[in-house]
Design a protein around this motif. Structure first.
Motif, PDB file in Angstrom:
ATOM      1  N   THR A   1       2.373   4.185   6.970  1.00 53.34           N
ATOM      2  CA  THR A   1       1.478   3.058   7.182  1.00 53.34           C
ATOM      3  C   THR A   1       0.611   3.245   8.422  1.00 53.34           C
ATOM      4  N   LEU A   2      -0.529   2.607   8.403  1.00 50.76           N
ATOM      5  CA  LEU A   2      -1.478   2.692   9.515  1.00 50.76           C
ATOM      6  C   LEU A   2      -0.885   2.103  10.785  1.00 50.76           C
ATOM      7  N   ASN A   3      -0.069   1.066  10.650  1.00 55.50           N
ATOM      8  CA  ASN A   3       0.529   0.416  11.821  1.00 55.50           C
ATOM      9  C   ASN A   3       1.401   1.368  12.619  1.00 55.50           C
ATOM     10  N   THR A   4       2.083   2.263  11.928  1.00 53.57           N
ATOM     11  CA  THR A   4       2.979   3.204  12.597  1.00 53.57           C
ATOM     12  C   THR A   4       2.228   4.409  13.139  1.00 53.57           C
ATOM     13  N   ILE A   5       1.289   4.927  12.355  1.00 57.24           N
ATOM     14  CA  ILE A   5       0.631   6.189  12.710  1.00 57.24           C
ATOM     15  C   ILE A   5      -0.454   6.008  13.770  1.00 57.24           C
ATOM     16  N   GLU A   6      -1.288   4.995  13.619  1.00 53.72           N
ATOM     17  CA  GLU A   6      -2.332   4.657  14.584  1.00 53.72           C
ATOM     18  C   GLU A   6      -3.163   5.876  15.016  1.00 53.72           C
ATOM     19  N   PRO A   7      -3.925   6.481  14.091  1.00 51.94           N
ATOM     20  CA  PRO A   7      -4.780   7.609  14.477  1.00 51.94           C
ATOM     21  C   PRO A   7      -5.857   7.167  15.466  1.00 51.94           C
ATOM     22  N   THR A   8      -6.113   7.983  16.478  1.00 56.71           N
ATOM     23  CA  THR A   8      -7.033   7.602  17.554  1.00 56.71           C
ATOM     24  C   THR A   8      -8.341   8.383  17.544  1.00 56.71           C
ATOM     25  N   THR A   9      -8.435   9.456  16.794  1.00 60.56           N
ATOM     26  CA  THR A   9      -9.664  10.252  16.733  1.00 60.56           C
ATOM     27  C   THR A   9     -10.292  10.108  15.352  1.00 60.56           C
ATOM     28  N   TRP A  10     -11.593  10.420  15.288  1.00 67.08           N
ATOM     29  CA  TRP A  10     -12.279  10.268  14.001  1.00 67.08           C
ATOM     30  C   TRP A  10     -11.730  11.229  12.956  1.00 67.08           C
ATOM     31  N   TRP A  11     -11.311  12.430  13.404  1.00 66.00           N
ATOM     32  CA  TRP A  11     -10.808  13.395  12.425  1.00 66.00           C
ATOM     33  C   TRP A  11      -9.422  12.988  11.900  1.00 66.00           C
ATOM     34  N   ASP A  12      -8.613  12.390  12.770  1.00 63.65           N
ATOM     35  CA  ASP A  12      -7.322  11.905  12.283  1.00 63.65           C
ATOM     36  C   ASP A  12      -7.503  10.698  11.367  1.00 63.65           C
ATOM     37  N   ASN A  13      -8.473   9.827  11.718  1.00 65.63           N
ATOM     38  CA  ASN A  13      -8.776   8.696  10.834  1.00 65.63           C
ATOM     39  C   ASN A  13      -9.261   9.175   9.477  1.00 65.63           C
TER      40      ASN A  13
ATOM     41  N   ALA B   1      -8.669  12.090   8.040  1.00 58.90           N
ATOM     42  CA  ALA B   1      -7.550  12.717   7.318  1.00 58.90           C
ATOM     43  C   ALA B   1      -6.594  11.657   6.769  1.00 58.90           C
ATOM     44  N   PHE B   2      -6.376  10.592   7.563  1.00 66.45           N
ATOM     45  CA  PHE B   2      -5.472   9.534   7.133  1.00 66.45           C
ATOM     46  C   PHE B   2      -6.006   8.839   5.891  1.00 66.45           C
ATOM     47  N   TYR B   3      -7.278   8.427   5.935  1.00 63.27           N
ATOM     48  CA  TYR B   3      -7.832   7.699   4.789  1.00 63.27           C
ATOM     49  C   TYR B   3      -8.069   8.612   3.589  1.00 63.27           C
ATOM     50  N   PHE B   4      -8.317   9.896   3.836  1.00 60.57           N
ATOM     51  CA  PHE B   4      -8.392  10.847   2.726  1.00 60.57           C
ATOM     52  C   PHE B   4      -7.044  10.895   2.006  1.00 60.57           C
ATOM     53  N   THR B   5      -5.975  10.984   2.775  1.00 58.58           N
ATOM     54  CA  THR B   5      -4.635  11.040   2.186  1.00 58.58           C
ATOM     55  C   THR B   5      -4.322   9.761   1.416  1.00 58.58           C
ATOM     56  N   LYS B   6      -4.620   8.619   2.015  1.00 60.60           N
ATOM     57  CA  LYS B   6      -4.270   7.345   1.392  1.00 60.60           C
ATOM     58  C   LYS B   6      -5.086   7.062   0.136  1.00 60.60           C
ATOM     59  N   ILE B   7      -6.377   7.434   0.154  1.00 61.58           N
ATOM     60  CA  ILE B   7      -7.249   7.085  -0.966  1.00 61.58           C
ATOM     61  C   ILE B   7      -7.298   8.179  -2.025  1.00 61.58           C
ATOM     62  N   PHE B   8      -7.454   9.438  -1.606  1.00 60.98           N
ATOM     63  CA  PHE B   8      -7.608  10.526  -2.563  1.00 60.98           C
ATOM     64  C   PHE B   8      -6.273  11.024  -3.130  1.00 60.98           C
TER      65      PHE B   8
END
Length: 376
Positions: free
Chosen positions: A33-45, A47-54
Motif C-alpha cells: 500500500t501507498l501508506n506504507t511505502i511512501e515513495p518520495t521521488t518521481w521515479w519511485d512514484n 514505478a509504484f503506480y506502474f506496478t499498481k496499475i499495469f
C-alpha cells in the motif's frame, strides 16, 4: 498441437514476469500500500503506480486461466491413456498443498501454490461440467468476489505491519520464520500443529475464489480447444486485446474514494488480464520462431521452479538474515532488479531446456502425481 502447447507455455512464462513485479513491493516492504511505502521521488512514484496499475491484480488471473486450462489438458491426457483421473488429481492437489506449505514455512508467505492446491479440490467438482455451466459459474463467482477486489486496498491499508516490517528487516531466519507462520512465544505446539494448517487452507481458499473466475474461464477455453489452431483466431484476439487500454483506464481509479470508482477498478483488474492474454498471444504468434519467444516457452515450462527461485532470491536480497536491503532500494530500483533477475531466468531456462525437458521441482511433483505410472 506443438504450437498450441508452446503458446500456453510462453504465456505462462510471461505471467511470471507480472507476478514477480507485483510481488516486489511485498518483498521490499512487507506490504503493497501507498501508506506504507511512501515513495518520495518521481521515479519511485512512477514505478509504484506502474506496478499498481499495469501489473498488480492482473497477473495472477492470467496464471489462474492457465491453471484451469492445464487441469482439463491433464485430465484428457489421463483419459487418453486409460488411467483413472481421481487419484492423480488428488495427488496433484496434495502435492501443491505440501509445496505451498513448505514454501510458506521456510521461504516466503506470499505463496500461491497452496492456493492452487486447495483450489484444485474445488475444481474437481467442475471438471465434467459443460462450457456454458463453467461460464455461468465464472460470472457468478466474479460478482460474489467483487467486494474483495473493491475493498482490498482499504483492508491492506488498515493492517498494522510495523512489527512485521521490523522483523523482516532485522530478524534472524528463525525469527522471520516464526513471524511468517504466525507462531508467538508460549503458543502450545499442539495448537500450532492443528490450527495453522486450517488457517492456511482457509486463507488459500479465499484467495483462490478471487481468481476462480479465470480458472473456470480457462477450463471452459480448454473444453472448446481455444488454443488449438490459435493462429486462426487472430481476429478475436485483436478484439480482446482492446481490453488492455480499457483495463488500464479502469485501474487508474485505484485510489478513488467513491464506490463507483472502486467498482470500476475491480472490473479493470479482470479486463486487463483478459487483454494481456490476448495481446501476448498475438505477439507470440507473430514472433514464435524468435529466440526471445522460445525463451518465454522455456520459462513457462519451468514455471514452478522459476517461481520458487524468485522467492529464494529476493527473500535473501531483502530480509535481515540475507543482504538486509529491506525497504532500502526504493520501488524503481526494485523494479529494475526484478526485470534483471527475470531476464537472467529467461536465459538460464532457455539453456536448461536444451538438455532437460522438465524442471527439478516439476519432476518431483510429477513423480508424486503419477506414482510410477510414468508419463508420455
Amino acid at each position: 498441437m506443438k504450437k498450441r502447447i508452446e503458446a500456453l507455455d510462453a504465456l505462462r512464462g510471461f505471467s511470471l514476469l507480472g507476478i514477480l513485479i507485483a510481488n516486489m513491493l511485498y518483498f521490499q516492504y512487507g506490504d503493497m500500500t501507498l501508506n506504507t511505502i511512501e515513495p518520495t521521488t518521481w521515479w519511485d512514484n512512477a514505478a509504484f503506480y506502474f506496478t499498481k496499475i499495469f501489473v498488480e491484480a492482473s497477473s495472477y488471473p492470467i496464471f489462474g486461466f492457465l491453471f484451469g486450462y492445464g487441469v482439463i489438458l491433464f485430465v484428457r491426457a489421463l483419459e487418453n491413456r486409460d488411467l483413472k483421473t481421481r487419484g492423480p488429481l488428488w495427488r496433484r492437489a496434495i502435492g501443491l498443498i505440501i509445496l505451498g506449505s513448505l514454501h510458506i514455512a521456510f521461504v516466503w508467505d506470499g505463496d500461491i501454490l497452496l492456493t492452487y492446491g486447495a483450489g484444485l479440490i474445488i475444481i474437481m467438482l467442475f471438471i465434467k461440467r459443460k462450457v456454458k455451466t463453467l461460464l455461468i459459474w465464472a460470472s457468478v463467482l466474479a460478482v460474489l468476489m467483487a467486494p474483495i477486489l473493491i475493498f482490498k486496498t482499504d483492508v491492506l491499508a488498515l493492517a498494522g505491519l510495523e512489527e512485521t516490517a521490523a522483523v523482516l528487516a532485522d530478524g534472524t531466519y528463525w525469527e522471520v520464520m516464526q513471524q511468517r507462520i504466525g507462531v508467538v512465544e508460549g503458543m502450545p505446539f499442539i495448537f500450532v500443529l492443528i490450527s495453522l494448517p486450517i488457517a492456511f487452507c482457509f486463507i488459500a481458499l479465499l484467495s483462490f475464489f478471487t481468481i476462480g473466475p479465470f480458472v473456470l474461464l480457462g477450463m471452459a477455453a480448454a473444453k472448446t480447444d481455444f488454443f488449438t489452431h490459435i493462429g486462426t483466431k487472430t481476429k478475436l484476439l485483436k478484439r480482446l486485446a482492446l481490453l488492455v487500454p480499457i483495463g488500464l483506464v479502469c485501474k487508474s481509479f485505484l485510489y478513488s474514494d467513491h464506490f463507483a470508482g472502486k467498482l470500476i477498478y475491480g472490473a479493470g483488474t479482470y479486463l486487463l488480464a483478459l487483454g494481456y492474454i490476448a495481446l501476448f498471444t498475438l505477439i507470440y504468434l507473430a514472433k514464435h520462431e524468435t529466440k526471445l519467444a522460445q525463451a518465454f516457452v522455456s520459462m513457462g515450462r519451468l514455471s514452478l521452479t522459476n517461481y520458487l527461485m524468485q522467492s529464494l532470491i529476493f527473500t535473501t536480497v531483502f530480509y535481515g538474515y540475507g543482504f538486509g536491503l529491506f525497504g532500502k532500494l526504493g520501488v524503481a530500483i526494485g523494479l529494475l532488479l526484478a526485470v534483471a533477475v527475470y531476464v537472467l531466468q529467461l536465459y538460464i531456462s532457455n539453456l536448461y531446456t536444451r538438455h532437460f525437458s522438465i524442471g527439478p521441482v516439476e519432476w518431483l511433483l510429477r513423480k508424486f502425481v503419477y506414482l510410477g505410472n510414468g508419463r508420455s
